[in-house]
Design an enzyme around this catalytic site. Structure first.
Site, PDB file in Angstrom:
ATOM      1  N   ASP A   1      -3.956  -2.575  -0.047  1.00  0.00           N
ATOM      2  CA  ASP A   1      -3.665  -2.844   1.854  1.00  0.00           C
ATOM      3  C   ASP A   1      -4.407  -4.090   1.887  1.00  0.00           C
ATOM      4  O   ASP A   1      -5.267  -4.692   1.608  1.00  0.00           O
ATOM      5  CB  ASP A   1      -4.726  -1.719   2.131  1.00  0.00           C
ATOM      6  CG  ASP A   1      -4.255  -1.582   3.464  1.00  0.00           C
ATOM      7  OD1 ASP A   1      -4.447  -2.547   4.113  1.00  0.00           O
ATOM      8  OD2 ASP A   1      -3.808  -0.405   4.076  1.00  0.00           O
TER       9      ASP A   1
ATOM     10  N   ALA B   1       6.689 -12.630   8.076  1.00  0.00           N
ATOM     11  CA  ALA B   1       7.991 -11.872   8.838  1.00  0.00           C
ATOM     12  C   ALA B   1       7.417 -11.456  10.330  1.00  0.00           C
ATOM     13  O   ALA B   1       6.792 -10.430  10.317  1.00  0.00           O
ATOM     14  CB  ALA B   1       8.202 -10.797   7.893  1.00  0.00           C
TER      15      ALA B   1
ATOM     16  N   THR C   1       4.880   2.942   4.091  1.00  0.00           N
ATOM     17  CA  THR C   1       6.373   3.116   4.432  1.00  0.00           C
ATOM     18  C   THR C   1       7.238   2.660   3.355  1.00  0.00           C
ATOM     19  O   THR C   1       8.458   2.914   3.226  1.00  0.00           O
ATOM     20  CB  THR C   1       6.607   2.472   5.716  1.00  0.00           C
ATOM     21  OG1 THR C   1       6.358   0.967   5.466  1.00  0.00           O
ATOM     22  CG2 THR C   1       5.887   2.960   7.022  1.00  0.00           C
ATOM     23  N   GLY C   2       6.682   2.037   2.169  1.00  0.00           N
ATOM     24  CA  GLY C   2       7.574   1.476   1.237  1.00  0.00           C
ATOM     25  C   GLY C   2       7.472   2.742   0.056  1.00  0.00           C
ATOM     26  O   GLY C   2       6.633   3.416   0.044  1.00  0.00           O
TER      27      GLY C   2
ATOM     28  N   ASN D   1       0.899  -0.947   0.040  1.00  0.00           N
ATOM     29  CA  ASN D   1       0.077  -0.013  -0.135  1.00  0.00           C
ATOM     30  C   ASN D   1       0.879   1.363   0.164  1.00  0.00           C
ATOM     31  O   ASN D   1       0.238   2.484   0.027  1.00  0.00           O
ATOM     32  CB  ASN D   1      -0.981   0.019   1.162  1.00  0.00           C
ATOM     33  CG  ASN D   1      -0.182   0.274   2.391  1.00  0.00           C
ATOM     34  OD1 ASN D   1       1.032   0.158   2.704  1.00  0.00           O
ATOM     35  ND2 ASN D   1      -0.742   0.307   3.583  1.00  0.00           N
TER      36      ASN D   1
ATOM     37  N   TYR E   1       2.226  -3.169  17.602  1.00  0.00           N
ATOM     38  CA  TYR E   1       3.173  -3.705  16.930  1.00  0.00           C
ATOM     39  C   TYR E   1       3.423  -5.209  17.483  1.00  0.00           C
ATOM     40  O   TYR E   1       3.481  -6.293  16.790  1.00  0.00           O
ATOM     41  CB  TYR E   1       4.745  -3.230  16.403  1.00  0.00           C
ATOM     42  CG  TYR E   1       5.543  -3.807  15.768  1.00  0.00           C
ATOM     43  CD1 TYR E   1       5.237  -3.593  14.322  1.00  0.00           C
ATOM     44  CD2 TYR E   1       6.787  -4.403  16.098  1.00  0.00           C
ATOM     45  CE1 TYR E   1       6.487  -4.353  13.339  1.00  0.00           C
ATOM     46  CE2 TYR E   1       7.684  -4.905  15.450  1.00  0.00           C
ATOM     47  CZ  TYR E   1       7.382  -4.909  14.035  1.00  0.00           C
ATOM     48  OH  TYR E   1       8.374  -5.454  13.306  1.00  0.00           O
TER      49      TYR E   1
HETATM   50  P1  NAD Z   1       9.359  -1.324   5.899  1.00  0.00           P
HETATM   51  O1  NAD Z   1       8.530  -0.322   6.521  1.00  0.00           O
HETATM   52  O2  NAD Z   1      10.617  -0.799   5.233  1.00  0.00           O
HETATM   53  O3  NAD Z   1       8.693  -2.157   4.733  1.00  0.00           O
HETATM   54  C1  NAD Z   1       7.338  -2.509   5.115  1.00  0.00           C
HETATM   55  C2  NAD Z   1       6.393  -2.611   3.810  1.00  0.00           C
HETATM   56  O4  NAD Z   1       4.926  -3.049   4.147  1.00  0.00           O
HETATM   57  C3  NAD Z   1       6.323  -1.035   3.206  1.00  0.00           C
HETATM   58  O5  NAD Z   1       6.591  -1.052   1.785  1.00  0.00           O
HETATM   59  C4  NAD Z   1       4.687  -0.869   3.504  1.00  0.00           C
HETATM   60  O6  NAD Z   1       4.200   0.060   2.384  1.00  0.00           O
HETATM   61  C5  NAD Z   1       4.152  -1.813   3.330  1.00  0.00           C
HETATM   62  N1  NAD Z   1       2.856  -2.150   4.237  1.00  0.00           N
HETATM   63  C6  NAD Z   1       2.707  -1.886   5.683  1.00  0.00           C
HETATM   64  N2  NAD Z   1       1.373  -1.654   5.704  1.00  0.00           N
HETATM   65  C7  NAD Z   1       0.968  -2.319   4.953  1.00  0.00           C
HETATM   66  C8  NAD Z   1      -0.591  -2.706   4.499  1.00  0.00           C
HETATM   67  N3  NAD Z   1      -1.596  -2.688   5.476  1.00  0.00           N
HETATM   68  N4  NAD Z   1      -0.711  -3.251   3.303  1.00  0.00           N
HETATM   69  C9  NAD Z   1       0.037  -3.573   2.503  1.00  0.00           C
HETATM   70  N5  NAD Z   1       1.292  -2.937   2.364  1.00  0.00           N
HETATM   71  C10 NAD Z   1       1.528  -2.612   4.040  1.00  0.00           C
HETATM   72  O7  NAD Z   1       9.850  -2.625   6.991  1.00  0.00           O
HETATM   73  P2  NAD Z   1      10.885  -3.590   6.874  1.00  0.00           P
HETATM   74  O8  NAD Z   1      12.031  -3.226   7.692  1.00  0.00           O
HETATM   75  O9  NAD Z   1      11.042  -3.879   5.402  1.00  0.00           O
HETATM   76  O10 NAD Z   1      10.222  -4.931   7.394  1.00  0.00           O
HETATM   77  C11 NAD Z   1       9.625  -5.703   6.632  1.00  0.00           C
HETATM   78  C12 NAD Z   1       8.972  -6.822   7.485  1.00  0.00           C
HETATM   79  O11 NAD Z   1       9.752  -7.435   8.452  1.00  0.00           O
HETATM   80  C13 NAD Z   1       7.803  -6.232   8.399  1.00  0.00           C
HETATM   81  O12 NAD Z   1       6.765  -7.146   8.597  1.00  0.00           O
HETATM   82  C14 NAD Z   1       8.476  -6.035   9.708  1.00  0.00           C
HETATM   83  O13 NAD Z   1       7.695  -6.362  10.983  1.00  0.00           O
HETATM   84  C15 NAD Z   1       9.508  -7.262   9.964  1.00  0.00           C
HETATM   85  N6  NAD Z   1      10.702  -6.948  10.699  1.00  0.00           N
HETATM   86  C16 NAD Z   1      11.715  -6.300  10.202  1.00  0.00           C
HETATM   87  C17 NAD Z   1      12.707  -6.028  11.088  1.00  0.00           C
HETATM   88  C18 NAD Z   1      13.837  -4.983  10.553  1.00  0.00           C
HETATM   89  O14 NAD Z   1      14.778  -4.819  11.304  1.00  0.00           O
HETATM   90  N7  NAD Z   1      13.800  -4.653   9.421  1.00  0.00           N
HETATM   91  C19 NAD Z   1      13.134  -6.474  12.140  1.00  0.00           C
HETATM   92  C20 NAD Z   1      11.705  -7.417  12.758  1.00  0.00           C
HETATM   93  C21 NAD Z   1      10.625  -7.645  11.921  1.00  0.00           C
END
Ligand code: NAD
Ligand code: UDP
Length: 340
Positions: free
Chosen positions: A63, A121, A42-43, A39, A152
């Protein structure tokens, strides 16, 4: 472990985010077709431009909390959809919780209808502010269910519960990764996490912000290692049917991490101490014995080397007013030790 020219169709929810776009890149490189569903909360589309000319890549802006296209099918579903940065997931806490619960259910339904595998994840945050250190998968955690991180932490815990219920009730081939702090190129400079904050501040010559006394610890995994672990978890047989920690056990205090960033950037930035946010975990280090045994996985990129590569990536896009010339590409490549 590779599936070159496999033709498998992978759905990467959250594929426009930090981890997701690295995962899309690896899957495409290994011959899979990729549907990225995101969606763009944050990406960003910038992360997807590199795939624009690849006919095996498809983007769906949606979403995961909303009903998904009825025709959506995939052999492999990776659920990475959820903001990971505390300020960003706390900005709309109700939506964060729904993303991990309703969104995970919607994606589990896609896997069930497709007869496909599913990787969730999840996160080290399911351990909360841990009383066991390092954290093994058997530890049930210490989470404040009504605090500002609960949207979260508890959302991810509920997501795990759903995953194992789909496994037990509907025999969906679900696997759960508990991801510890991961960093690397293509993190959002403004996403508020510690690694991106420190690097951006150091490169700009701004003060490095440390919350609390800086003696809290985290363990930092380079993105390539993490993506490798996720893919191994998806491909391993038989299904481990238990959560698997993925992270680098190299543990740093936040003060020590700041020192390392200052050293690698040669920045003269000062450090400022700011209040510690509520429920900020005091320590975090994965026990990765299960990942080693079940996946044959361990991280390969030491923190110093991964940070140098990450700094090089940020350095290409951020002004350094306190320094007249940027370091040469070859100097940065040497510092990164070949990790790019
Ligand atoms: P990020 O915020 O960069 O990426 C998350 C992506 O999900 C984004 O592109 C965002 O637009 C999309 N998104 C969020 N809510 C959404 C929704 N309702 N519908 C569709 N898309 C949605 O985060 P990241 O660091 O890339 O993390 C990715 C996953 O890994 C997450 O689930 C996060 O909880 C998990 N995770 C990451 C870390 C880390 O250190 N990066 C650690 C633990 C867990
Ligand atoms: N942190 C900090 N300064 C910052 C950002 C974060 O001191 O500018 C601290 C934060 O309070 C936490 C640690 O660094 O103790 C890791 O924070 P991050 O948001 O990266 O991840 P998480 O807390 O979810 O592990």
């Amino acid at each position: 472990m590779t599936s070159r020219k496999s033709g498998l169709r992978a759905l990467v929810a959250g594929g426009a985010g930090f981890l997701g776009n690295h995962l899309c890149e690896r899957l495409l490189a290994e011959g899979e077709r990729v549907i990225c569903l995101d969606n763009l909360q944050t990406g960003g589309l910038d992360n997807l431009r590199r795939f624009a000319r690849d006919s095996r890549f498809e983007f769906i802006e949606a979403d995961v909390c909303d009903p998904l296209p009825a025709s959506l099918r995939a052999d492999r579903v990776y659920n990475l959809a959820c903001p990971a940065s505390p300020p960003l997931y706390q900005a709309d806490p109700v939506h964060t919780m729904m993303t991990s619960v309703v969104g995970t259910r919607n994606l589990l339904d896609v896997a069930q209808l497709s007869g496909g595998r599913f990787v969730q994840a999840s996160t080290s945050e399911v351990y909360g502010d841990p009383e066991e250190h390092p954290q093994r998968e058997s530890y049930r955690g210490s989470v404040n269910p009504i605090g500002i991180r609960a949207c979260y932490d508890e959302g991810k815990r509920a997501g795990e519960a759903l995953c194992f219920d789909y496994l037990r009730s509907f025999d969906v081939d679900v696997r759960v990764a508990r991801i510890f702090n991961t960093y690397g190129p293509r993190m959002r400079p403004d996403d508020g996490r510690i690694v991106s904050n420190l690097i951006v501040q150091a490169l700009a010559g701004d003060a490095l912000t440390i919350y609390g006394g800086g003696e809290q610890t985290r363990s930092f995994c380079y993105v390539d290692d993490l993506v490798d672990g996720l893919i191994r978890l998806m491909r391993v047989d038989p299904n481990p049917k238990a959560p698997v920690n993925l992270g680098n056990p190299e543990e740093y205090t936040i003060n020590a991490l700041a020192e390392l960033v200052l050293d690698l950037t040669q920045s003269r930035s000062q450090v400022v101490y700011q209040p510690l946010p509520q429920d900020d975990p005091q320590c975090r280090r994965p026990d990765i014995a299960r990942a080693a045994e079940v996946l044959g996985w361990r991280p390969r990129v030491p923190v110093r080397q991964g940070l140098a590569a990450t700094i090089a990536w940020f350095d290409a896009g951020i002004a350094r007013p306190w320094r007249e010339t940027a370091p040469s590409d070859s100097a940065l490549a040497a510092a990164a030790g070949g990790v790019a």
